[in-house]
Write an enzyme that holds these catalytic residues in place. Structure first.
Site, PDB file in Angstrom:
ATOM      1  N   CYS A 152     -92.473 -24.454 -45.192  1.00  0.00           N
ATOM      2  CA  CYS A 152     -94.015 -23.602 -44.839  1.00  0.00           C
ATOM      3  C   CYS A 152     -94.421 -22.893 -45.711  1.00  0.00           C
ATOM      4  O   CYS A 152     -95.582 -22.788 -45.884  1.00  0.00           O
ATOM      5  CB  CYS A 152     -94.210 -23.781 -43.430  1.00  0.00           C
ATOM      6  SG  CYS A 152     -93.328 -24.682 -42.161  1.00  0.00           S
ATOM      7  N   HIS A 191    -101.859 -28.202 -40.855  1.00  0.00           N
ATOM      8  CA  HIS A 191    -100.689 -27.493 -41.659  1.00  0.00           C
ATOM      9  C   HIS A 191     -99.775 -28.811 -42.611  1.00  0.00           C
ATOM     10  O   HIS A 191     -98.955 -29.349 -42.323  1.00  0.00           O
ATOM     11  CB  HIS A 191     -99.901 -27.120 -40.582  1.00  0.00           C
ATOM     12  CG  HIS A 191     -98.545 -26.551 -41.235  1.00  0.00           C
ATOM     13  ND1 HIS A 191     -98.294 -26.074 -42.398  1.00  0.00           N
ATOM     14  CD2 HIS A 191     -97.318 -26.534 -40.674  1.00  0.00           C
ATOM     15  CE1 HIS A 191     -97.222 -25.455 -42.558  1.00  0.00           C
ATOM     16  NE2 HIS A 191     -96.346 -25.914 -41.726  1.00  0.00           N
ATOM     17  N   CYS A 242     -94.305 -18.319 -41.287  1.00  0.00           N
ATOM     18  CA  CYS A 242     -93.101 -18.729 -40.809  1.00  0.00           C
ATOM     19  C   CYS A 242     -92.513 -20.057 -41.399  1.00  0.00           C
ATOM     20  O   CYS A 242     -93.451 -20.740 -41.838  1.00  0.00           O
ATOM     21  CB  CYS A 242     -92.932 -18.786 -39.137  1.00  0.00           C
ATOM     22  SG  CYS A 242     -93.942 -20.096 -38.659  1.00  0.00           S
TER      23      CYS A 242
END
Length: 421
Positions: free
Chosen positions: A87, A376, A407
């Site tokens: 990510c 996301h 994160c």
């Protein structure tokens, strides 16, 4: 004191609207969805280098950054290479770019993309070897063997994007962390509601107008819901822990499956001169890349190590940070990481920081919404967060500081300290 000998800047770039999984952008792939973003940014200024990334593997390319650049029919003399860190992929691209400035590299385009709607299917290593060996010996038999493959021969996304070591998804892991930190369902839903309300207000108020390009299929983020409410969120069933009766993560307080691409600029002072007047930018003072033991401390808890270390290195407390742009993989993840960094024992014992950080101001977090509402797309989130943070800082007084925190799967995280100049 800055990490860098010469000033380094992050400037706001462009992104696509973020589409719902299986929705308007599902017919793109990570290359084709990135091309419009890179083309539009290259119209503003031609970079000296491009760094791009995507997370979900695809055997159709090995260097997505170069594929995108050439598919956009842009100057073939501009080099490009790819990065990946789950990510944090496109944020990591910005750190790589920052370290490469100078020596003719003054302006670098960084970013990432993900089309989560259409992950590639792959054969297991055993099935691949069996077939390739057979093709070398008996092509006709190999073709027949293709038709005899079973589901066990494929790597299927039956568990979403599960961690390879544990076999569990990020949501599975986050359920454990939410329980360990006593993050209530009500607190998660409350934060999710704020994220949607702020993202919708940002769109309605024009905040995103110069950050998002329009595509034929979509002109605005599809995920933020103006009609959501505390009642609707509270009525959703657990999405991960469905058996124990204790699950608190739902589709409403977790980031959704999303398709999107995003870019931003990394520049020195010379490179800034090539960007259009009025482009928001901020100086990147420092950054931290951290990792934790995902088996004992939580898969998505690495920012709780990075943030205190970064602040302590610059003798800063929470009150010195005017803006927090925190990636919302899950509402529980934001709440747990802030609970950790505001726990002096955790900060001392885990992050190795003894300084007092003071009181944390939640009103300074994600003023235009975060990933729970916006979405996301793994590879795009870092560049989206950075551009959004830079524009938010741009409206603040000179000297205002911001923290951008992401994160990442594997127990890792990246955090940047920015300053309005």
């Amino acid at each position: 004191m800055s990490r860098f000998a010469e000033p380094v800047f992050i400037a706001a770039g462009l992104r696509t609207p973020f589409g719902r999984g299986g929705g308007a952008l599902a017919n793109y792939d990570a290359v084709s969805l990135s091309v419009p973003v890179v083309e539009e940014m290259a119209k503003l200024a031609e970079p000296d280098l491009t760094i791009w990334g995507t997370v979900i593997p695809n055997l159709g390319w090995s260097n997505i950054a170069r594929e995108i650049w050439l598919d956009g029919k842009l100057n073939p003399n501009v080099p490009a290479f790819s990065v990946v860190l789950a990510c944090s992929t496109s944020m990591t691209a910005s750190f790589a770019a920052a370290g490469m400035l100078g020596g003719g590299l003054n302006l670098i385009l960084v970013g990432g993309s993900e089309v989560m709607s259409r992950p590639s299917l792959a054969l297991t290593a055993e099935a691949s070897k069996r077939l390739t060996d057979l093709f070398a010996q008996d092509p006709a038999a190999a073709l027949a063997a293709l038709g005899a493959l079973t589901p066990q021969d494929y790597v299927l996304p039956t568990k979403g994007w599960a961690n390879r070591l544990t076999g569990r998804t990020m949501g599975d892991h986050m359920e454990e962390t939410a329980k360990a930190w006593r993050i209530s369902r009500e607190a998660q839903d409350d934060w999710a509601l704020k994220s949607h309300q702020r993202a919708v207000a940002g769109w309605n108020g024009g905040f995103f107008d110069d950050l998002v390009i329009s595509l034929p299929e979509l002109s605005r983020d599809a995920n933020p819901r103006a009609d959501t409410s505390a009642e609707r969120l509270s009525g959703l069933k657990p999405a991960f822990d469905r058996e124990s009766g204790m699950g608190s993560l739902t589709a409403g307080n977790s980031s959704p499956i999303t398709d999107g691409a995003a870019g931003c600029w990394v520049s020195n002072e010379e490179g800034l001169k090539r960007l259009p007047d009025g482009t928001p930018y901020a100086r990147i003072i420092d950054y931290e890349v951290s990792a934790v033991d995902l088996r004992t401390e939580g898969l998505l808890m690495a920012p709780s190590y990075a943030i205190p270390r970064l602040l302590a290195r610059h003798h800063l407390g929470f009150a010195d940070i005017a803006l927090w742009e925190i990636h919302e993989a899950f509402a529980a993840q934001v709440l747990a990481n802030v609970a950790a960094i505001t726990d002096p024992n955790w900060v001392r014992d885990k992050a190795g920081v003894s300084e007092e950080m003071g009181n944390f101001d939640w009103d300074r977090v994600n003023p235009n919404g975060g990933s729970v509402a916006i979405g996301h797309p793994f590879g795009a989130t870092g560049a989206r967060d950075l551009s959004q943070a830079v524009k938010e800082l741009w409206a603040m007084p000179v000297g205002s500081r911001g923290i951008v925190s992401i994160c990442a799967d594997g127990g890792q995280g990246t955090v940047a300290l920015l300053e309005r100049v």
